[in-house]
Design an enzyme around this catalytic site. Structure first.
Site, PDB file in Angstrom:
ATOM      1  N   LYS A 206       0.839  -1.201   0.000  1.00 11.25           N
ATOM      2  CA  LYS A 206       0.000   0.000   0.000  1.00 11.25           C
ATOM      3  C   LYS A 206       0.872   1.249   0.000  1.00 11.25           C
ATOM      4  CE  LYS A 206      -3.627   2.376   2.541  1.00 11.25           C
ATOM      5  NZ  LYS A 206      -4.686   2.320   3.573  1.00 11.25           N
ATOM      6  N   GLU A 212      10.604  -4.781   4.337  1.00  9.62           N
ATOM      7  CA  GLU A 212      10.706  -6.175   3.902  1.00  9.62           C
ATOM      8  C   GLU A 212      10.368  -6.299   2.408  1.00  9.62           C
ATOM      9  OE1 GLU A 212       8.867  -5.016   6.407  1.00  9.62           O
ATOM     10  OE2 GLU A 212       8.898  -6.343   8.158  1.00  9.62           O
ATOM     11  N   GLY A 267      -4.973  -1.900   4.946  1.00  7.53           N
ATOM     12  CA  GLY A 267      -4.163  -3.029   4.473  1.00  7.53           C
ATOM     13  C   GLY A 267      -4.819  -4.358   4.759  1.00  7.53           C
ATOM     14  N   ARG A 268      -5.308  -4.532   5.994  1.00  7.72           N
ATOM     15  CA  ARG A 268      -5.881  -5.825   6.374  1.00  7.72           C
ATOM     16  C   ARG A 268      -7.299  -6.024   5.837  1.00  7.72           C
ATOM     17  NH1 ARG A 268      -4.584  -2.492  10.298  1.00  7.72           N
ATOM     18  NH2 ARG A 268      -6.213  -1.497  11.558  1.00  7.72           N
ATOM     19  N   GLU A 353      -4.769  -6.596  14.686  1.00  2.00           N
ATOM     20  CA  GLU A 353      -4.229  -5.299  14.282  1.00  2.00           C
ATOM     21  C   GLU A 353      -5.334  -4.235  14.261  1.00  2.00           C
ATOM     22  OE1 GLU A 353      -2.259  -4.194  10.245  1.00  2.00           O
ATOM     23  OE2 GLU A 353      -0.582  -4.690  11.585  1.00  2.00           O
ATOM     24  N   HIS A 384      -5.135 -33.156  18.166  1.00  5.02           N
ATOM     25  CA  HIS A 384      -3.945 -33.919  18.560  1.00  5.02           C
ATOM     26  C   HIS A 384      -2.817 -32.992  18.986  1.00  5.02           C
ATOM     27  CE1 HIS A 384      -5.783 -37.563  16.891  1.00  5.02           C
ATOM     28  NE2 HIS A 384      -6.317 -36.708  16.038  1.00  5.02           N
ATOM     29  N   LYS A 512       9.586  -0.704  14.198  1.00  2.00           N
ATOM     30  CA  LYS A 512      10.210  -0.360  12.915  1.00  2.00           C
ATOM     31  C   LYS A 512      11.226   0.763  13.125  1.00  2.00           C
ATOM     32  CE  LYS A 512       6.201  -1.097   9.831  1.00  2.00           C
ATOM     33  NZ  LYS A 512       5.230  -0.392   8.941  1.00  2.00           N
TER      34      LYS A 512
HETATM   35  O1  F6P Z   1       1.778  -4.319   9.913  1.00  2.09           O
HETATM   36  C1  F6P Z   1       1.844  -2.995   9.576  1.00  2.09           C
HETATM   37  C2  F6P Z   1       1.381  -2.810   8.154  1.00  2.09           C
HETATM   38  O2  F6P Z   1       1.291  -1.453   7.860  1.00  2.09           O
HETATM   39  C3  F6P Z   1       0.041  -3.484   7.883  1.00  2.09           C
HETATM   40  O3  F6P Z   1      -1.056  -2.743   8.338  1.00  2.09           O
HETATM   41  C4  F6P Z   1       0.107  -3.624   6.402  1.00  2.09           C
HETATM   42  O4  F6P Z   1      -0.850  -4.537   5.903  1.00  2.09           O
HETATM   43  C5  F6P Z   1       1.543  -4.120   6.226  1.00  2.09           C
HETATM   44  O5  F6P Z   1       2.284  -3.412   7.226  1.00  2.09           O
HETATM   45  C6  F6P Z   1       2.128  -3.891   4.849  1.00  2.09           C
HETATM   46  O6  F6P Z   1       2.048  -2.536   4.532  1.00  2.09           O
HETATM   47  P1  F6P Z   1       2.200  -2.126   2.975  1.00  2.09           P
HETATM   48  O7  F6P Z   1       1.051  -2.784   2.251  1.00  2.09           O
HETATM   49  O8  F6P Z   1       2.142  -0.628   2.957  1.00  2.09           O
HETATM   50  O9  F6P Z   1       3.508  -2.676   2.496  1.00  2.09           O
END
Ligand code: F6P
Length: 545
Positions: A206, A212, A267-268, A353, A384, A512
């Site tokens: 987003k 990452e 995002g979620r 979240e 199990h 972060k």
């Molecule tokens: O976990 C933090 C967060 O901002 C989430 O809300 C989001 O889905 C994820 O990191 C990835 O963010 P982006 O889609 O901006 O890479």
């Protein structure tokens, strides 16, 4: 005491809880043969049986009073109508617009967003059909066979969960893979088996600033160029999904392969947007639109049904009941469907979240519990592993059981064995087994005297453990869309009652921030002393080894 815990509806529930404590579900079922009929809801082949909960009709009435007191209907209208209810980020919350039919109009910031939604869906259809029919090929002219989504959190968990859940609808010519972790193992182990000539990367982010995702995207880009020997290969082997179109063009992605979404999509809550591109590539756009249709069906149910017939409201208020009046610390998601193996992990982000917060909409620390810990594994595997705790532990673990009536893979007696376990577990958790019943069982097995008495306490099951069961005809795109939207709106209901903003996530920033300061210290390879003794110790131990 906050307004909430001091409120009449809350006080009434507190009083009621002690009354309920004297009842057992076993007794309630014995007293009322129509309990199942009273406490089930149905929608489009989806059945919610919430009769195995610690409730009476009075409980439901009191819970719905609390929802009403929280002005749930106002908040719901404000969300669907595009008001900026994500107040700390001054954004609307319109994931429901992503699955709105083309002819509807939904305004936010003075603009109707639905035309944009369908412009992007049309773009997704053109692109996915071209990749799937081979008219869009790789740099060396080969058909693209492996889609690798590079993203994390909401830019991965939803598409991953849906692709796994809808494997029966997935293309046999195309695989969907997901790389999230900055641990290079995730990328390396994925690329190890792939042919660069037939691999398509989708960089989903987003913000397009997530450490990452950018690290993985650059390493994937290096891998591709190294193997194909040409920078221009990137244009054919990369697509991007983001709200940050400047950043995607800086990365060098062909603008025709960039799919936008908007800041009013959390995002979620984003798998319905272009974040769902890997889903659409894998199951095809028609099935993706079925998924959207299922969510829209649940949206309409949530908006139109009265609270007592409303699945998200009932599920949400049951969660409040256990979290706030029984002190439940967690909630288990137990899908008796192997295709839903990633559903608990998906719901972890969606729920935790969204509502894992301690400050309310007025900026005050809450004096009540908010989000429980969401966890779970598919049944029967969990039986199990951790069912011992749920049956005979010291903690209350409310659970949702989910199961399909029809299997995609009918094989001998397997499905009936699966369902018999699913139904038996919720029955056992409700019924329990008391000392008398255990004694009778043990003596029938030939135990007696001291040996029997010694064994007896370990074989008693307290029971009275609450569960809800969601049964659906088949795990198809429409049904999955309904299920996911059901939980999205359940989360919304709970956030409204807890008076928290479910749509920001400031809690992810601090870690972060510190990682950003720590990385150069590791890279500089100089002993450090600026942190606490533990952090200094860990860094220096790392540097020394
Ligand atoms: O976990 C933090 C967060 O901002 C989430 O809300 C989001 O889905 C994820 O990191 C990835 O963010 P982006 O889609 O901006 O890479």
């Amino acid at each position: 005491m906050s307004n909430l815990t001091d409120s009449p509806a809350w006080q009434a529930l507190s009083a009621h809880q002690s009354a309920i404590g004297k009842l057992t579900m076993r007794g309630m079922f014995q007293a009322d043969p129509s309990r199942f009929d009273k406490f089930t809801l149905q929608l489009d082949g989806l059945l919610l049986d919430y009769s195995k909960n610690l409730i009476t009709e009075e409980t439901i009435g009191l819970l719905l009073n609390l929802a009403g007191q929280s002005k749930l209907d106002d908040w719901t209208a404000r969300m669907f109508d595009g008001e900026l209810i994500n107040t700390s980020e001054h954004r609307a919350v319109l994931h429901t617009a992503l699955r709105a039919p083309r002819e509807t109009a939904i305004h936010t910031g003075g603009k109707d967003v639905v035309p944009d939604v369908h412009r992007v869906l049309d773009h997704m259809r053109r692109y996915t059909e071209a990749v799937r029919n081979g008219s869009l090929r790789g740099h060396t002219g080969k058909q693209l066979r492996d889609v690798v989504n590079i993203g994390i959190g909401g830019s991965a968990l939803g598409p991953l969960m849906v692709c796994e859940a809808l494997r029966p609808y997935g293309s046999s010519q195309l695989n969907a893979r997901f790389v999230s972790n900055v641990d290079a193992t995730d990328l390396v182990e994925t690329l190890k088996h792939l042919d660069p000539e037939t691999t398509l990367f989708i960089v989903s982010s987003k913000t397009f600033t997530t450490q990452e995702t950018l690290a993985n995207a650059h390493s994937a880009r290096d891998w591709l160029i190294k193997h194909l020997g040409a920078e221009e290969a990137v244009a054919k082997h990369f697509a991007a999904v983001s709200t940050n179109l400047d950043a995607t063009s800086k990365f060098g992605i062909n603008p025709d392969h960039v799919f936008e979404f908007w800041d009013w999509v959390g995002g979620r809550y984003s798998l319905w947007s272009a974040i769902g591109l890997p889903i659409a590539l894998y199951i095809g756009m028609d099935n993706f639109e079925q998924l959207l249709g299922g969510a829209h069906t649940m949206d309409r149910h949530f908006r139109e049904m009265p609270p007592e017939r409303n699945m998200p409201i009932i599920l949400g208020m049951l969660g409040v009941w256990y979290a706030n009046f029984f002190g439940a610390g967690s909630h288990a998601i137990l899908p008796y469907d192997q295709y839903l193996q990633h559903f608990p992990a998906y719901l972890q982000q969606l729920e935790m979240e969204s509502n894992g917060k301690r400050v309310d909409r007025d900026g005050k620390e809450v004096d009540y519990a908010t989000q429980t810990i969401i966890w779970g594994e598919p049944g029967t595997n969990g039986q199990h592993s951790f069912y011992q705790l749920i049956h005979q532990g010291t903690r209350l673990v409310p659970a949702d059981f989910l199961a399909p009536i029809n299997s995609h893979n009918p094989t001998g007696e397997h499905h009936q064995m699966l369902l018999s376990n699913c139904f038996a577990q919720t029955e056992a958790l409700m019924l329990g087994k008391n000392g008398e019943e255990v004694r009778a069982e043990l003596s029938a097995q030939g135990h007696d005297g001291a040996a029997l008495e010694a064994l007896l306490p370990y074989k008693v099951f307290p029971g009275n453990h609450p569960t809800s069961t969601l049964l659906f005809d088949k795990l198809d795109p429409h049904t999955l869309g309904m299920l996911v939207a059901l939980y999205e709106h359940k989360v919304f209901v709970q956030g409204v009652v807890w008076n928290i903003n479910s749509f920001d996530q400031w809690g992810v920033e601090f870690g972060k921030q510190l990682a950003g300061k720590l990385l150069p210290e590791l890279q500089a390879r100089q002993r450090v002393s600026s942190h606490d003794a533990s952090t200094n110790g860990l860094i220096n131990h790392y540097l020394a080894h």
